[in-house]
Design an enzyme around this catalytic site. Structure first.
Site, PDB file in Angstrom:
ATOM      1  N   CYS A 103      57.869   6.747  12.202  1.00  0.00           N
ATOM      2  CA  CYS A 103      58.250   5.470  12.621  1.00  0.00           C
ATOM      3  C   CYS A 103      59.530   4.932  11.426  1.00  0.00           C
ATOM      4  O   CYS A 103      60.426   4.734  11.913  1.00  0.00           O
ATOM      5  CB  CYS A 103      56.959   4.494  12.399  1.00  0.00           C
ATOM      6  SG  CYS A 103      55.572   5.274  13.186  1.00  0.00           S
TER       7      CYS A 103
HETATM    8  N1  SAJ Z   1      56.656   4.711   1.436  1.00  0.00           N
HETATM    9  C1  SAJ Z   1      57.404   4.524   0.134  1.00  0.00           C
HETATM   10  N2  SAJ Z   1      57.109   3.578  -0.689  1.00  0.00           N
HETATM   11  C2  SAJ Z   1      56.459   2.323  -0.103  1.00  0.00           C
HETATM   12  C3  SAJ Z   1      55.515   2.631   1.296  1.00  0.00           C
HETATM   13  C4  SAJ Z   1      55.813   3.641   1.895  1.00  0.00           C
HETATM   14  O1  SAJ Z   1      58.024   5.656  -0.275  1.00  0.00           O
HETATM   15  O2  SAJ Z   1      56.314   1.539  -0.726  1.00  0.00           O
HETATM   16  C5  SAJ Z   1      56.998   5.886   2.000  1.00  0.00           C
HETATM   17  C6  SAJ Z   1      55.727   6.776   2.582  1.00  0.00           C
HETATM   18  O3  SAJ Z   1      55.253   7.874   1.402  1.00  0.00           O
HETATM   19  C7  SAJ Z   1      55.894   7.500   3.810  1.00  0.00           C
HETATM   20  C8  SAJ Z   1      57.142   6.540   4.289  1.00  0.00           C
HETATM   21  O4  SAJ Z   1      57.460   5.581   3.327  1.00  0.00           O
HETATM   22  O5  SAJ Z   1      56.636   8.558   3.725  1.00  0.00           O
HETATM   23  C9  SAJ Z   1      56.358   5.691   5.635  1.00  0.00           C
HETATM   24  O6  SAJ Z   1      55.238   4.923   4.887  1.00  0.00           O
HETATM   25  P1  SAJ Z   1      54.457   3.870   5.745  1.00  0.00           P
HETATM   26  O7  SAJ Z   1      53.408   3.405   4.739  1.00  0.00           O
HETATM   27  O8  SAJ Z   1      55.423   2.954   6.263  1.00  0.00           O
HETATM   28  O9  SAJ Z   1      53.738   4.761   6.860  1.00  0.00           O
HETATM   29  P2  SAJ Z   1      53.935   4.997   8.285  1.00  0.00           P
HETATM   30  O10 SAJ Z   1      55.169   5.830   8.496  1.00  0.00           O
HETATM   31  O11 SAJ Z   1      52.445   5.525   8.912  1.00  0.00           O
HETATM   32  O12 SAJ Z   1      53.953   3.558   8.599  1.00  0.00           O
HETATM   33  C10 SAJ Z   1      53.389   2.723   9.446  1.00  0.00           C
HETATM   34  C11 SAJ Z   1      54.034   2.004  10.403  1.00  0.00           C
HETATM   35  N3  SAJ Z   1      53.490   1.989  11.664  1.00  0.00           N
HETATM   36  C12 SAJ Z   1      54.107   1.878  12.681  1.00  0.00           C
HETATM   37  O13 SAJ Z   1      55.276   1.822  12.801  1.00  0.00           O
HETATM   38  C13 SAJ Z   1      53.322   1.724  13.839  1.00  0.00           C
HETATM   39  C14 SAJ Z   1      54.323   0.714   9.712  1.00  0.00           C
HETATM   40  O14 SAJ Z   1      54.807  -0.203  10.502  1.00  0.00           O
HETATM   41  C15 SAJ Z   1      53.149   0.332   8.892  1.00  0.00           C
HETATM   42  O15 SAJ Z   1      53.366  -0.809   8.014  1.00  0.00           O
HETATM   43  C16 SAJ Z   1      52.661   1.284   7.782  1.00  0.00           C
HETATM   44  O16 SAJ Z   1      52.150   2.383   8.497  1.00  0.00           O
HETATM   45  C17 SAJ Z   1      51.769   0.780   6.792  1.00  0.00           C
HETATM   46  O17 SAJ Z   1      51.598  -0.391   6.699  1.00  0.00           O
HETATM   47  O18 SAJ Z   1      51.319   1.832   6.057  1.00  0.00           O
END
Ligand code: SAJ
Length: 454
Positions: free
Chosen positions: A294
């Site tokens: 995403c």
């Molecule tokens: N990450 C960082 N630092 C942060 C947060 C995340 O490096 O502060 C990295 C994570 O390790 C990962 C990537 O970014 O590699 C994405 O992380 P994510 O927490 O955004 O996880 P996702 O990809 O599963 O994002 C989903 C998203 N959901 C959809 O797009 C439907 C996002 O909208 C959500 O906000 C997120 O989950 C969430 O809340 O965890």
């Protein structure tokens, strides 16, 4: 949100010979009585939970899926999606509420179809619309009056109106009267213990007001909160704002890490202290890079579209650049840490703790761990890894199986925490390892000369 039932009094008009059916009214009746035959195209981490919610609400649901093993798994009551327990799936399948099939001609029997197919990026960072195209062509072949089509796949603003609608109108049916078309962004957060499909507010916008109304009424049968918006473009843009916001702020956190590293400041302490501000601040954290299907992908659907409109999405491009630099930065940290012990990276044994793209899930897509392992292998390092969710992986043709952390971590020249799974014993890790590079602050509060942090 309570939905007032809108009754259109069709008086005893003398429609001699021009009996016109009110498909909207017929569909509304099927939705309200939950006799509408529901279809979900694409049974992945978005489609399967959605299918389950509508089956739980009492609808007869048909999941359409191209991968035969997923079809077989679902019909056997075996879930392959973290957020859908097999017991729950099995009970719905056995009750005849949910079935899966690879036969897309079943579309002609359905009243609603939710499209939950992937929208990846090509190598050129252009949108890959092939999955949506295939799904819509299937639907167009079997489209009949009275159908509601909802596109859920994350995509650029304008997709539903400019790409999907023309394909469906080739049938000759009129949108908003004979079929209904809307966009509703999927917001699934895999592994989130608090927010799952049923209780994540559902945004939906239609091509016409009637499309929005019927789409929202449909969602309201199975989901707790529905947020109707005025158009498909607004709904498409809502999703892109959400995930672009996230990607850019993660990029800012990563740039803060690069700056603090140069200035000898502990970026984790800075963020923790900033997060005490009770308003106007939201903590994001640096990491080894941006993974998942995403966050690293969606914003480039937006920047691709804005370029067509002659607008450069500079924040997106810059944040994307910084996020892509993080694996290189991590490898540089590893190299420098080994160098301090007079060890070359070449020939050193590097053990990676956690390879999934984020904690406590099994998804490897776009995982920065793969980029880091690729770079380490290119520098001649020997690799091993531990990850309770990922039993095996291949990096540049090298097949690796996950190893239990205790032995491998103790034997390695350097251990790198790339994904901070909760299942890891970090105290034992600090005891066993000779040298640790921690990219996630997983060793917070632990102090040892062998720990190097981002
Ligand atoms: N990450 C960082 N630092 C942060 C947060 C995340 O490096 O502060 C990295 C994570 O390790 C990962 C990537 O970014 O590699 C994405 O992380 P994510 O927490 O955004 O996880 P996702 O990809 O599963 O994002 C989903 C998203 N959901 C959809 O797009 C439907 C996002 O909208 C959500 O906000 C997120 O989950 C969430 O809340 O965890």
């Amino acid at each position: 949100m309570a939905w007032g039932c809108i009754i259109i009094e069709v008086g005893a008009m003398n429609l001699v010979g021009t009996e016109s059916r009110n498909y909207a009214q017929e569909l509304e009746e099927k939705i309200r009585t939950r006799t509408a035959r529901v279809g979900v195209m694409g049974l992945g981490y978005v489609g399967l939970p959605l299918a389950v919610e509508f089956a739980k609400a009492g609808f007869a649901v048909t999941g359409l899926e191209v991968e035969a093993n997923k079809v077989a798994g679902i019909n056997a009551g075996e879930s392959y999606v973290l957020d859908v327990p097999s017991a729950q799936l099995r009970s719905l399948v056995e009750a005849g509420r949910l079935r899966a099939s690879g036969d897309f001609s079943l579309l002609r029997e359905l009243d609603t179809v939710s499209i939950c197919v992937p929208t990846p990026l090509r190598k050129t960072k252009d949108p890959d619309m092939s999955y949506i195209d295939t799904a819509c062509r299937q639907i167009a072949k079997h489209l009949h009056p009275g159908m509601l089509i909802v596109l859920e796949s994350t995509t650029y603003p304008g997709t539903t109106a400019e790409f999907v609608l023309p394909m469906l109108e080739e049938s000759g049916l009129r949108v908003g009267e004979e079929f209904f078309l809307a966009f509703s962004p999927e917001r699934v957060d895999p592994g989130n213990p608090n927010y799952q499909t049923a209780n994540i507010p559902k945004v939906i916008g239609g091509i016409t007001a009637e499309c929005t109304r019927l789409g929202a009424l449909f969602c309201a049968q199975a989901l707790q909160v529905v947020v109707p918006v005025s158009s498909t473009r607004v709904a498409e843009m809502v999703k892109l704002l959400e995930n672009t916001f996230r990607m850019i702020n993660i990029g800012l956190a990563n740039e803060m890490a690069l700056m603090c590293d140069r200035m000898g400041i502990d970026v984790w302490e800075v963020i923790e202290a900033a997060a005490t501000k009770p308003f106007g601040f939201m903590p994001f954290y640096p990491g080894p890079g941006l993974g998942g299907h995403c966050i690293p992908i969606d914003p480039f659907y937006l920047s691709w579209k804005t370029r067509q409109a002659g607008i450069e999405a500079r924040f997106i491009e810059l944040a994307g650049y910084i996020n892509c630099q993080m694996p290189l930065f991590v490898v540089e940290k590893i190299q420098n840490a080994l160098n301090d012990q007079a060890k070359p990276l070449k020939g050193s044994h590097i053990h990676i703790m956690g390879v999934a793209y984020k904690r406590d899930i099994d998804d490897l897509r776009e995982s920065p761990a793969l980029d880091i392992m690729h770079l380490l292998k290119k520098h001649g390092a020997r690799l091993s890894y531990s990850d309770p969710y990922v039993p095996s992986l291949t990096v540049d043709g090298l097949g690796l199986a996950a190893e239990p952390p205790d032995v491998a971590a103790g034997a390695a020249d350097c251990v790198v925490v790339v994904t901070d799974h909760s299942a890891f014993d970090y105290h034992q890790l600090v005891e066993n390892a000779r040298l640790i590079v921690d990219t996630r602050n997983a060793l917070k509060g632990m102090h040892s000369g062998k720990i190097v942090r981002l």
